[in-house]
Write a protein that holds these residues in place. Structure first.
Motif, PDB file in Angstrom:
ATOM      1  N   ARG A 100      17.794  -5.747 -18.601  1.00 55.25           N
ATOM      2  CA  ARG A 100      18.093  -4.590 -19.580  1.00 55.25           C
ATOM      3  C   ARG A 100      19.354  -4.730 -20.214  1.00 55.25           C
ATOM      4  N   PHE A 135      19.449  -3.017 -23.846  1.00 57.02           N
ATOM      5  CA  PHE A 135      18.887  -1.648 -23.776  1.00 57.02           C
ATOM      6  C   PHE A 135      19.790  -0.702 -22.854  1.00 57.02           C
ATOM      7  N   PRO A 187      23.380  -3.853 -30.283  1.00 59.53           N
ATOM      8  CA  PRO A 187      22.158  -3.293 -29.832  1.00 59.53           C
ATOM      9  C   PRO A 187      20.887  -4.433 -29.664  1.00 59.53           C
ATOM     10  N   PRO A 188      19.926  -4.181 -28.943  1.00 63.05           N
ATOM     11  CA  PRO A 188      18.854  -5.340 -28.751  1.00 63.05           C
ATOM     12  C   PRO A 188      18.488  -5.927 -30.307  1.00 63.05           C
ATOM     13  N   GLU A 189      18.496  -5.253 -31.047  1.00 66.32           N
ATOM     14  CA  GLU A 189      18.029  -5.967 -32.367  1.00 66.32           C
ATOM     15  C   GLU A 189      19.183  -6.778 -32.966  1.00 66.32           C
ATOM     16  N   ILE A 236      17.768 -12.382 -28.947  1.00 69.91           N
ATOM     17  CA  ILE A 236      16.802 -12.509 -27.644  1.00 69.91           C
ATOM     18  C   ILE A 236      15.323 -12.127 -28.066  1.00 69.91           C
ATOM     19  N   MET A 242      11.838 -10.682 -25.820  1.00 71.50           N
ATOM     20  CA  MET A 242      11.269 -10.149 -24.538  1.00 71.50           C
ATOM     21  C   MET A 242       9.931  -9.810 -24.461  1.00 71.50           C
ATOM     22  N   PHE A 290       7.402  -7.684 -21.837  1.00 69.11           N
ATOM     23  CA  PHE A 290       7.235  -6.452 -20.899  1.00 69.11           C
ATOM     24  C   PHE A 290       6.200  -6.864 -19.828  1.00 69.11           C
ATOM     25  N   ALA A 327       3.098  -4.307 -24.165  1.00 68.03           N
ATOM     26  CA  ALA A 327       3.874  -3.671 -25.161  1.00 68.03           C
ATOM     27  C   ALA A 327       3.444  -4.117 -26.322  1.00 68.03           C
ATOM     28  N   LEU A 328       2.229  -4.321 -26.724  1.00 66.74           N
ATOM     29  CA  LEU A 328       1.852  -4.756 -28.021  1.00 66.74           C
ATOM     30  C   LEU A 328       1.484  -3.430 -29.164  1.00 66.74           C
ATOM     31  N   PHE A 348       5.434  -9.667 -36.979  1.00 73.62           N
ATOM     32  CA  PHE A 348       6.164  -8.438 -36.963  1.00 73.62           C
ATOM     33  C   PHE A 348       7.690  -8.817 -36.814  1.00 73.62           C
ATOM     34  N   PRO A 349       8.255  -9.785 -36.037  1.00 72.07           N
ATOM     35  CA  PRO A 349       9.485 -10.158 -35.946  1.00 72.07           C
ATOM     36  C   PRO A 349       9.811 -11.112 -37.193  1.00 72.07           C
ATOM     37  N   LEU A 354      10.252  -8.825 -40.355  1.00 79.03           N
ATOM     38  CA  LEU A 354      11.571  -8.246 -40.449  1.00 79.03           C
ATOM     39  C   LEU A 354      12.499  -9.098 -40.949  1.00 79.03           C
ATOM     40  N   ARG A 410       4.840 -13.277 -29.817  1.00 81.71           N
ATOM     41  CA  ARG A 410       5.702 -12.193 -30.629  1.00 81.71           C
ATOM     42  C   ARG A 410       7.013 -12.416 -30.225  1.00 81.71           C
ATOM     43  N   ARG A 425      10.530 -14.480 -32.609  1.00 81.93           N
ATOM     44  CA  ARG A 425      12.191 -14.285 -33.233  1.00 81.93           C
ATOM     45  C   ARG A 425      13.006 -15.415 -33.220  1.00 81.93           C
TER      46      ARG A 425
END
Lengths: 255, 336
Positions: free
Chosen positions: B45, B50, B69-71, B75, B77, B79, B83-84, B96-97, B100, B144, B148
């Motif tokens: 983390r 995080f 920050p993570p965004e 990276i 990740m 889980f 965590a969908l 999604f990524p 964005l 997912r 990224r």
């Protein structure tokens, strides 16, 4: 044993439902002298609809309820989110307090509290429209908060927000694309409950409201003495509102 | 590719990560292995962003990322619990990524198609996560994370929530994907078998520190501490003394060791063989048939040795047996 249980259940249900149904039946009947009413009519509803006094009160109640819901959404969603994220031991205690305290305090005490808190400048709101809004928002809050909090717990929000963050989403994008869409059903449910509470609220309203803020339940209470027929129609309308909220609630839950 | 330099992280009085330094090389599959509470997840983390270190620095491809920050970090990740996003379809989750990054929808569609093909989920674009099995959900999560186009893929116990069968299947595929894409992977697990099977290198962690760092072979064949010896693989630690390159108990054993002083040798079950002139004689206490092998517990000279045999061997509990020892064994000095 089982039959006995069912009989008790049925009796109890009738005991709960009959007093609620009575005004509805009364509001549709021309005459009710014996055991059963006679003559179906919409006259009492027509009388209510023609009387500007009732229409004004209804529109006032509606505006108050919508604003009370809006306050709950604006204050309740962030509060629930913050408490959910920081739910250590202290946060947990605070959450229980928020959920339970307003339910345990008698409405009369709440009303008195509002009167005392808002009767001098700069918060001299007594007798105004806004104190009713604030009062209703406070009364609906525990129910709204509880629903939204349960919603947050149900969608594993912390994990989802982290997954969004690891996908490259900034705070605003996380709120917009992940938190809000997933929390929406809970927010709608909570709003419907808060709305229904506000529409029917009498006790606190009667204490803090002035002559300019006669809501539908207050008017209903006044007209009990003058026009029992119209009053039963108004009471029925309030009941329909609650039922409508209930239907909306089960629809929101199903999604 | 990923460098941790003297990284510390504490929560109140608990030190979760206690001065960890390590470097993950480009294209490497690197695993943090340890029991729960050893600090492996916190370390991951910290790389993800995080958590921020109290001391030390995290670098990704040479760039210090402590303040990012993570965004903002390069990276992806995966889980443990997938965590969908439940409000999005498979397509929506993988897209999604990409969305964005404001890629044109045409490009998004092409890339999602490629990614879903990579994880063998073509045709499931329109499904919602709740309509998928655990294994399928984790494949979506993997797609997912890859969408990224990260420099480092972070995986937090991604197989732990799956059934044994699916776990092994996905494990192989994970390895294949990482090989094919040449991606750097940082993997966290408490499952030593998984770590051995997947990794190029492993850092075994304990109490917030790296206990041993090495290839799977090094970790398994030459554990440097008792903790690593007990945690990784199966075996018996035999207490004794190392003297002049040989192991001694009551008498000298025909086992070469490196080191001097009191300590333990580690005997792996597959290294011990029954032999008519074997050095040790003992009695079989327990014989367990495991399909691909027969595992014995042999009691000898006050120790209980685990021995793996060919499952066809006819050995029963109560039998007497002579065992030949390996020529050399890892020697671990007694901890002060």
């Amino acid at each position: 044993m089982r039959g006995l249980g069912w009989s008790f259940f049925t009796l109890f249900l009738l005991y709960l439902l009959l007093p609620m149904l009575a005004p509805v039946v009364y509001s549709f009947s021309r005459l009710w002298l014996d055991l059963l009413p006679e003559g179906f009519t919409l006259e009492w509803y027509a009388r209510v609809l023609r009387d500007p006094k009732y229409l004004e009160a209804a529109s006032l109640s509606l505006r108050i309820a919508l604003l009370a819901v809006a306050i709950n959404i604006l204050a309740g969603v962030p509060t629930a989110y913050a408490l959910y994220l920081w739910s250590d031991r202290m946060g947990e205690g605070l959450r229980r307090l928020l959920q339970v305290l307003p339910l345990l305090v008698p409405p009369l005490v709440v009303g008195l509290g509002f009167l005392l808190a808002f009767n001098r400048p700069p918060l001299a709101l007594s007798g105004t429209f806004w104190i009713v809004v604030l009062g209703h928002a406070a009364l609906g809050f525990p129910f709204f908060f509880r629903t939204v909090y349960a919603g947050l717990a149900g969608i594993e929000v912390r994990l989802l927000m982290e997954a969004a963050q690891a996908s490259g989403a900034g705070l605003w994008q996380r709120l917009r694309h992940v938190l809000l869409p997933n929390l929406l059903p809970a927010v709608i449910s909570g709003s419907l409950v808060a709305f229904a509470i506000s529409m029917g609220e009498f006790e606190v309203t009667s204490m803090v409201a002035g002559f300019g803020t006669i809501t539908l339940p207050l008017l209903l209470f006044q007209s009990l003495r003058e026009d029992f027929r119209a009053a039963s129609a108004v009471a029925s309308v309030l009941l329909y509102t609650t039922l409508l909220a209930l239907v909306g609630l089960s629809l929101a839950r199903r999604r | 590719m990923v460098d941790l330099i003297g990284v510390r992280k504490r929560y109140g009085r608990v030190v979760a990560v206690d001065g960890v330094s390590l470097s993950v090389r480009e294209g490497e599959f690197f695993t943090l292995l340890g029991p729960s509470g050893c600090g492996k997840t916190t370390t991951l983390r910290l790389v993800a962003g995080f958590e921020t270190p109290d001391q030390g620095e995290v670098r990704i491809s040479g760039q210090g990322v402590n303040r990012l920050p993570p965004e903002g970090r390069p990276i992806g990740m995966v889980f443990q619990n997938y965590a969908l996003f439940p409000n999005m379809t498979v397509f929506g989750n993988v897209a999604f990524p990409l969305r964005l990054r404001r890629l044109p929808e045409r490009v998004v569609r092409r890339k999602v198609g490629e990614l879903l093909e990579m994880v063998h989920l073509q045709g499931l674009e329109g499904r919602y996560p709740r309509e998928l099995s655990g294994g399928q959900q984790q494949r979506v999560a993997l797609a997912r994370a890859l969408a990224r186009e990260p420099k480092v893929l972070l995986l937090d116990e991604p197989l732990s929530a799956l059934d044994a069968k699916i776990r092994e299947e996905l494990r192989g595929e994970l390895k294949r994907l990482q090989r094919e894409t040449g991606l750097t992977a940082l993997y966290v697990t408490h499952d030593q078998e998984e770590a051995l099977a997947l990794s190029d290198r492993i850092a075994v962690m304990r109490d917030g520190k790296v206990e041993q760092l090495g290839t799977p072979q090094e970790i398994y064949e030459r554990p440097s501490t008792l903790f690593v010896a007990r945690f990784v693989g199966i075996g018996t630690l035999v207490p004794g003394e190392a003297r002049e390159g040989r192991f001694h108990r009551d008498r000298p054993w025909p086992v070469q060791v490196e080191g001097e002083g009191r300590g333990f040798i580690l005997l792996r079950p597959e290294q011990l063989r029954p032999h008519p002139e074997g050095f040790l004689e003992g009695q079989v206490g327990l014989a367990t048939y495991l399909g691909s092998l027969l595992r014995l517990e042999v009691e000898t000279e006050g120790i209980l040795l685990k021995v793996d045999l060919n499952p066809q061997e006819e050995v029963r509990a109560g039998d007497r047996l002579r065992l030949a020892l390996p020529e050399a064994a890892p020697f671990i000095k007694e901890e002060a």
